[in-house]
Scaffold this motif. Structure first.
Motif, PDB file in Angstrom:
ATOM      1  N   ARG A 116      -4.416   9.353   4.598  1.00  0.00           N
ATOM      2  CA  ARG A 116      -3.006   9.452   4.364  1.00  0.00           C
ATOM      3  C   ARG A 116      -3.175   9.228   2.881  1.00  0.00           C
ATOM      4  NH1 ARG A 116       0.616  10.610   8.016  1.00  0.00           N
ATOM      5  NH2 ARG A 116       0.546  10.327   9.653  1.00  0.00           N
ATOM      6  N   SER A 117      -3.772   8.553   2.195  1.00  0.00           N
ATOM      7  CA  SER A 117      -3.780   8.141   1.294  1.00  0.00           C
ATOM      8  C   SER A 117      -3.899   9.428   0.425  1.00  0.00           C
ATOM      9  CB  SER A 117      -4.353   6.707   0.432  1.00  0.00           C
ATOM     10  OG  SER A 117      -5.918   6.684   0.985  1.00  0.00           O
TER      11      SER A 117
ATOM     12  N   SER B  94     -10.579   3.874   3.273  1.00  0.00           N
ATOM     13  CA  SER B  94      -9.375   4.188   2.005  1.00  0.00           C
ATOM     14  C   SER B  94      -8.149   3.141   1.716  1.00  0.00           C
ATOM     15  CB  SER B  94      -8.843   5.510   2.784  1.00  0.00           C
ATOM     16  OG  SER B  94      -7.873   5.001   3.905  1.00  0.00           O
ATOM     17  N   GLN B  95      -7.758   3.881   0.335  1.00  0.00           N
ATOM     18  CA  GLN B  95      -6.627   3.599   0.053  1.00  0.00           C
ATOM     19  C   GLN B  95      -5.217   3.230   0.602  1.00  0.00           C
ATOM     20  OE1 GLN B  95      -4.046   4.997  -3.395  1.00  0.00           O
ATOM     21  NE2 GLN B  95      -2.557   3.013  -4.121  1.00  0.00           N
ATOM     22  N   TYR B  96      -5.121   3.563   2.138  1.00  0.00           N
ATOM     23  CA  TYR B  96      -4.491   3.737   3.053  1.00  0.00           C
ATOM     24  C   TYR B  96      -4.692   2.728   3.861  1.00  0.00           C
ATOM     25  CZ  TYR B  96       0.264   4.694   5.641  1.00  0.00           C
ATOM     26  OH  TYR B  96       1.298   4.674   6.301  1.00  0.00           O
TER      27      TYR B  96
ATOM     28  N   LEU C 235       2.684   6.585   3.404  1.00  0.00           N
ATOM     29  CA  LEU C 235       3.270   7.917   2.862  1.00  0.00           C
ATOM     30  C   LEU C 235       3.252   8.285   4.175  1.00  0.00           C
ATOM     31  CD1 LEU C 235      -0.734   8.590   1.309  1.00  0.00           C
ATOM     32  CD2 LEU C 235       2.092   8.701   0.724  1.00  0.00           C
TER      33      LEU C 235
ATOM     34  N   ASP D 204      -7.446   9.816  -1.037  1.00  0.00           N
ATOM     35  CA  ASP D 204      -8.307   9.276  -1.483  1.00  0.00           C
ATOM     36  C   ASP D 204      -9.769   9.517  -0.916  1.00  0.00           C
ATOM     37  OD1 ASP D 204      -7.145   7.386   0.017  1.00  0.00           O
ATOM     38  OD2 ASP D 204      -8.126   6.325  -1.675  1.00  0.00           O
TER      39      ASP D 204
ATOM     40  N   GLY E  94       0.857  -0.863  -0.212  1.00  0.00           N
ATOM     41  CA  GLY E  94      -0.252   0.144   0.508  1.00  0.00           C
ATOM     42  C   GLY E  94       0.868   1.291  -0.127  1.00  0.00           C
ATOM     43  N   PRO E  95      -0.312   2.073  -0.251  1.00  0.00           N
ATOM     44  CA  PRO E  95       1.167   3.948  -0.108  1.00  0.00           C
ATOM     45  C   PRO E  95       1.795   4.372   0.948  1.00  0.00           C
ATOM     46  CG  PRO E  95      -1.376   3.849  -0.353  1.00  0.00           C
ATOM     47  CD  PRO E  95      -1.317   2.834  -0.810  1.00  0.00           C
TER      48      PRO E  95
END
Length: 297
Positions: free
Chosen positions: A93-94, A245-247, A17, A96, A14-15
C-alpha cells in the motif's frame, strides 16, 4: 476506545493510505529487466536492475548479485538464452515494495519459475533486492503475452487494529518484520511434527505455493495436494534476512531449512512473502530452494 487510540498511534507513525497502489510499475520493471538480458547479457542486466547487495540463493548459498554475476567478468560467447515473464504480481500500500513471479525458459525450454522482490529507490526507480528460482513446472502457465494476476491489497491498518482484542506492540520501524519473525518461529515449531498442517494454517487462500516439480499450487485444495509431495516434517531455522514495506503490509523472509528424504539429510533455504490480512499475517508465496543433493542422493 483503547483500540481506537492505538490505531491513531499506528497511523500517525506510518503512511495511512486509503487507496492501494498500482502494481503496473513493478510489472514494467520486470519486463524491462527481462528484455535487457539478451541485449546486455546476464551479468550486465542483473547488475543494472538490482541494488549492489541484492540477495540470490542457489547451490545451497545465500550470495549477493555481484557474487553470482561479478561485473568485471566478460559476457561468454556461449551464454544461455534466459527468458522469464510475470504471471503473478503485487505491491504494498505504501508503494515501496512489491514482487513478481512467473515462468522461466532456458534456451527455449520452460524450466521453472522465478521469484523477484522489488524495492522502490529514493530516486523513484525500481531495483530488485531478491531474485531466485524454483523448479516448479511452468509447462502450463500463461505465456509472456498475457497480463499477470495481481495480488489484492490487504486491509488498511485502521481495519486491522480496531479488530484486535488486545493492544498491538509498540510501533517501531521494523514492527511488521518482528511480527512475521514470530509467525516464522511458530511455523517452524509446527513443521517439526507436521509440515503440511503447519503450512496450511499459515497460507493465504489467494497465495501461491511452489513444490517442485509440480506446477504452482493455487488455492487450498491445491496447497494440500502439493504439500503431500514434501517430507512430513521440516527443520526451519530462524529468519536470516528479508525486509518489509514502509506500510508494514508486505514482508519477505528467508532462512535455512533441513529435512530427511529417503533416509538422507537434505538442506536448503525457505523463502516466503507474507501479507498482513484480517486476522494476521498470511503467506502469499512460499518456495523451498534445495541445496545440491547429498553425496549418493
Amino acid at each position: 476506545m483503547r483500540a481506537i487510540v492505538f490505531a491513531a498511534v499506528l497511523l500517525a507513525a506510518g503512511p495511512a493510505l486509503a487507496q492501494a497502489e498500482d502494481a503496473a510499475p513493478i510489472v514494467a520493471a520486470e519486463r524491462a529487466f527481462a528484455a535487457d538480458a539478451p541485449l546486455l547479457g546476464l551479468t550486465a542486466s542483473f547488475n543494472k536492475w538490482s541494488v549492489p547487495d541484492a540477495v540470490m540463493i542457489g547451490d545451497g548459498e545465500v550470495q549477493t548479485v555481484r557474487d553470482v554475476f561479478p561485473p568485471d567478468i566478460p559476457r561468454p560467447a556461449d551464454e544461455i538464452r534466459l527468458e522469464w515473464w510475470p504471471n503473478f504480481a503485487g505491491i504494498s500500500r505504501s508503494g515501496d515494495l512489491g514482487f513478481t513471479t512467473g515462468g522461466v525458459a532456458v534456451n527455449g525450454r520452460r524450466t521453472g519459475h522465478y521469484f523477484t522482490i522489488w524495492k522502490r529507490q529514493p530516486d523513484g526507480d525500481w531495483k530488485w533486492v531478491y531474485d531466485s528460482g524454483s523448479g516448479a513446472s511452468a509447462a502450463d502457465v500463461p505465456g509472456p503475452d498475457t497480463e499477470p494476476a495481481i495480488l489484492p491489497p490487504g486491509p488498511e491498518l485502521l481495519q486491522v487494529v480496531t479488530s484486535l482484542d488486545r493492544p498491538p506492540p509498540p510501533m517501531a520501524a521494523d514492527w511488521a518484520m518482528t511480527r512475521v519473525r514470530e509467525e516464522e518461529a511458530a511455523l517452524a515449531r509446527a513443521a517439526m511434527t507436521d509440515q503440511r498442517a503447519a503450512h496450511l494454517a499459515a497460507m493465504s487462500d489467494n497465495g501461491r505455493l511452489y513444490v517442485a516439480p509440480l506446477p504452482p499450487a493455487i488455492g487450498r485444495t491445491a496447497f494440500a495436494e502439493a504439500l503431500a509431495g514434501w517430507p512430513a516434517t521440516f527443520r526451519f531455522g530462524p529468519t536470516e534476512g528479508g525486509g518489509q514495506s514502509q506500510y508494514g503490509d508486505l514482508v519477505w523472509t528467508y532462512g535455512p531449512a533441513a529435512w530427511i528424504r529417503d533416509g538422507q539429510e537434505w538442506t536448503g533455504h525457505y523463502v516466503r512473502l507474507w501479507q498482513r490480512q484480517e486476522g494476521g499475517f498470511r503467506i502469499v508465496l512460499a518456495q523451498l530452494i534445495p541445496a545440491p543433493p547429498p553425496a549418493g542422493g
